[in-house]
Design an enzyme around this catalytic site. Structure first.
Site, PDB file in Angstrom:
ATOM      1  N   SER A 263      69.936  12.595 -18.409  1.00 19.41           N
ATOM      2  CA  SER A 263      69.161  11.425 -18.838  1.00 19.41           C
ATOM      3  C   SER A 263      67.971  11.883 -19.664  1.00 19.41           C
ATOM      4  CB  SER A 263      68.640  10.667 -17.597  1.00 19.41           C
ATOM      5  OG  SER A 263      67.722   9.651 -17.956  1.00 19.41           O
ATOM      6  N   HIS A 265      65.585   9.443 -20.077  1.00 15.95           N
ATOM      7  CA  HIS A 265      64.701   8.333 -19.725  1.00 15.95           C
ATOM      8  C   HIS A 265      64.860   7.180 -20.730  1.00 15.95           C
ATOM      9  CE1 HIS A 265      61.185   8.282 -16.794  1.00 15.95           C
ATOM     10  NE2 HIS A 265      61.116   7.075 -17.296  1.00 15.95           N
ATOM     11  N   GLY A 297      71.878   6.282 -20.518  1.00 13.20           N
ATOM     12  CA  GLY A 297      71.308   6.266 -21.866  1.00 13.20           C
ATOM     13  C   GLY A 297      72.209   5.555 -22.857  1.00 13.20           C
ATOM     14  N   GLY A 298      71.774   4.377 -23.284  1.00 11.50           N
ATOM     15  CA  GLY A 298      72.442   3.678 -24.381  1.00 11.50           C
ATOM     16  C   GLY A 298      73.753   3.006 -24.021  1.00 11.50           C
ATOM     17  N   ARG A 320      68.486  -0.744 -19.409  1.00 14.46           N
ATOM     18  CA  ARG A 320      68.084  -1.979 -20.087  1.00 14.46           C
ATOM     19  C   ARG A 320      69.106  -3.098 -19.923  1.00 14.46           C
ATOM     20  NH1 ARG A 320      66.542   2.288 -23.227  1.00 14.46           N
ATOM     21  NH2 ARG A 320      64.384   2.405 -23.940  1.00 14.46           N
TER      22      ARG A 320
HETATM   23  C1  FMN Z   1      61.654  -0.661 -18.861  1.00 14.76           C
HETATM   24  C2  FMN Z   1      62.128   0.671 -18.374  1.00 14.76           C
HETATM   25  C3  FMN Z   1      61.458   1.283 -17.320  1.00 14.76           C
HETATM   26  C4  FMN Z   1      61.902   2.507 -16.836  1.00 14.76           C
HETATM   27  N1  FMN Z   1      61.275   3.080 -15.761  1.00 14.76           N
HETATM   28  C5  FMN Z   1      61.781   4.208 -15.219  1.00 14.76           C
HETATM   29  C6  FMN Z   1      61.213   4.756 -14.044  1.00 14.76           C
HETATM   30  O1  FMN Z   1      60.263   4.208 -13.476  1.00 14.76           O
HETATM   31  N2  FMN Z   1      61.743   5.902 -13.541  1.00 14.76           N
HETATM   32  C7  FMN Z   1      62.808   6.529 -14.147  1.00 14.76           C
HETATM   33  O2  FMN Z   1      63.283   7.562 -13.685  1.00 14.76           O
HETATM   34  N3  FMN Z   1      63.363   6.015 -15.276  1.00 14.76           N
HETATM   35  C8  FMN Z   1      62.883   4.890 -15.807  1.00 14.76           C
HETATM   36  N4  FMN Z   1      63.466   4.368 -16.914  1.00 14.76           N
HETATM   37  C9  FMN Z   1      64.650   5.028 -17.497  1.00 14.76           C
HETATM   38  C10 FMN Z   1      65.936   4.498 -16.870  1.00 14.76           C
HETATM   39  O3  FMN Z   1      66.028   4.859 -15.522  1.00 14.76           O
HETATM   40  C11 FMN Z   1      67.181   5.037 -17.594  1.00 14.76           C
HETATM   41  O4  FMN Z   1      67.115   6.442 -17.624  1.00 14.76           O
HETATM   42  C12 FMN Z   1      67.312   4.487 -19.009  1.00 14.76           C
HETATM   43  O5  FMN Z   1      66.840   3.164 -19.093  1.00 14.76           O
HETATM   44  C13 FMN Z   1      68.758   4.541 -19.448  1.00 14.76           C
HETATM   45  O6  FMN Z   1      68.887   4.094 -20.749  1.00 14.76           O
HETATM   46  P1  FMN Z   1      69.335   2.593 -21.128  1.00 14.76           P
HETATM   47  O7  FMN Z   1      68.144   1.734 -20.903  1.00 14.76           O
HETATM   48  O8  FMN Z   1      69.697   2.702 -22.571  1.00 14.76           O
HETATM   49  O9  FMN Z   1      70.490   2.220 -20.233  1.00 14.76           O
HETATM   50  C14 FMN Z   1      63.026   3.148 -17.441  1.00 14.76           C
HETATM   51  C15 FMN Z   1      63.690   2.513 -18.494  1.00 14.76           C
HETATM   52  C16 FMN Z   1      63.257   1.297 -18.947  1.00 14.76           C
HETATM   53  C17 FMN Z   1      64.027   0.628 -20.072  1.00 14.76           C
END
Ligand code: FMN
Length: 370
Positions: A263, A265, A297-298, A320
């Site tokens: 990941s 993030h 991711g994505g 998301r």
């Molecule tokens: C609004 C938002 C808040 C997030 N907060 C955290 C978090 O608190 N801890 C964490 O490990 N990842 C966090 N992430 C990352 C997600 O866990 C994840 O890795 C990522 O959203 C995956 O990508 P995607 O949004 O394209 O599916 C966050 C992502 C978003 C969009």
């Protein structure tokens, strides 16, 4: 082939407005129209030039499926076994802080959507009330680490006593990242507590662009020993989330991780990081089958998920996507998005000749070179 699975929305009771969006992208568009720009940008945005945000999506465009034919796919099963847990689907919900910017009480609402759709949720908060009632919510806690061994142990015990099935340790959060959209909107992290800003509410004064504002430590002191700290406090598996480098994948296993999540993030921490689908195969190889590798991711389509599974992910997390369902129509929207992703995956598997998870392998994908 029937596509029905867990969620009540699958039994035909789909509210009219939910029938509007036909895929996750369209849910995002409905959510974008309904949400405050500041909140939408917070969720949708990546860091700086959003190279990694785009790389995550672009990676799916240069991996092609090579389906198999003449296999019996009259039934397709998404059932997955992961860390001793039987799951209805390999699609899990990723931890996302700041959901309250979408709607009030969003953490609990998303957890209820997870419960209704039998989806495992990885979350730092919002699950207690549901678990206290004895509801069968599958929950992995999420933490960004602990200051001391005693704190880590105490945390692990509380999670286990509270009904958690695993701990995910986010390791790519050393500093608050530099998100241009938030900076442009004068986003204030206080909004995460105060909730959704009212449309037309005055913006806070501009923040200083000076270095201190860009140098907010979260967990800069964290090292591999923290894996042992958390593991000492419970019998639950410890999952390290936020790896893209194969050397780190191997080190995580060496230090006792029971699984890793490839990941970045969601492109929200360091810009220029490799897209996760591109990072996945090397991490899988480095781990060498010793522990399960997950990825996120994505992911916006069932075919994206099939590609990730084919490249070695045992399960995937979506960040998301359910939030767009939430922003569009609240809990039913989040459930509908989870249903759509499961239905799309099931159909993609059927059309790729894969009847069950264990049929999926690297032989059904080809990566375009150059
Ligand atoms: C609004 C938002 C808040 C997030 N907060 C955290 C978090 O608190 N801890 C964490 O490990 N990842 C966090 N992430 C990352 C997600 O866990 C994840 O890795 C990522 O959203 C995956 O990508 P995607 O949004 O394209 O599916 C966050 C992502 C978003 C969009």
């Amino acid at each position: 082939m029937t596509l029905a699975a867990g969620s009540p929305l699958l039994q035909g009771e789909v509210p009219d407005d939910l029938m509007g969006p036909i895929n996750v992208h369209e849910f995002e568009e409905v959510a974008r129209r309904k949400m405050h720009k500041l909140a939408y940008d917070f969720i949708a945005g990546g860091v700086e030039d959003e190279l990694t945000l785009r790389a995550n999506r672009a990676a799916y465009e240069h991996v092609y499926l090579m389906p198999r034919v003449m296999t019996d796919v009259s039934t397709v099963s998404l059932e997955t076994e992961l860390l001793g847990m039987k799951l209805a689907s390999p699609i899990l919900i990723a931890p996302t802080g700041g959901k309250s910017l979408v709607i009030q009480n969003a953490d609990e609402i998303v957890a209820r959507a997870a419960l209704a759709s039998k989806t495992l949720i990885c979350s730092a908060t919002g699950v207690q009330k549901i678990l206290e009632k004895g509801e069968p919510l599958l929950w992995w806690s999420n933490t960004i680490g602990a200051a001391t061994k005693a704190q880590a142990r105490g945390y692990a015990r509380r999670v286990e006593d509270g009904g958690g099935k695993a701990i995910t340790l986010t390791v790519d959060n050393q500093y608050q990242s530099n998100r241009d959209r938030n900076n442009r909107n004068r986003f204030d992290y206080g909004y995460m507590q105060s909730g959704v800003p009212k449309e037309g509410a005055p913006k806070p004064p501009p923040r200083s662009p000076a270095l201190p504002a860009m140098w907010q430590p979260h967990t800069p002191q964290m090292t591999w020993e923290q894996i042992g700290w958390f593991k000492d406090g419970s019998k639950m598996p410890l999952i390290v989330k936020g790896i893209v480098n194969p050397e780190d994948a191997a080190l995580a296993v060496k230090h006792g991780a029971d699984a890793i999540v490839v990941s970045n993030h969601g492109g929200r921490q360091l810009d220029g990081v490799i897209g996760t689908l591109d990072a996945l195969p090397d991490c899988v190889d480095a781990v060498g089958g010793k522990v399960p590798v997950l990825m996120d991711g994505g992911l916006r389509r069932g075919t994206d998920i099939l590609k990730a599974l084919a490249l070695g992910a045992k399960a995937v997390l979506v960040g998301r996507a359910p939030l767009w369902g939430l922003g569009a129509f609240g809990q039913p929207g989040a459930e509908r998005v989870l249903w759509m992703l499961n239905a799309e995956l099931k159909l993609a598997m059927g059309l790729a000749g894969m009847a069950k998870m264990s049929d999926i392998s690297r032989t059904i994908v080809k990566r375009r070179l150059g």
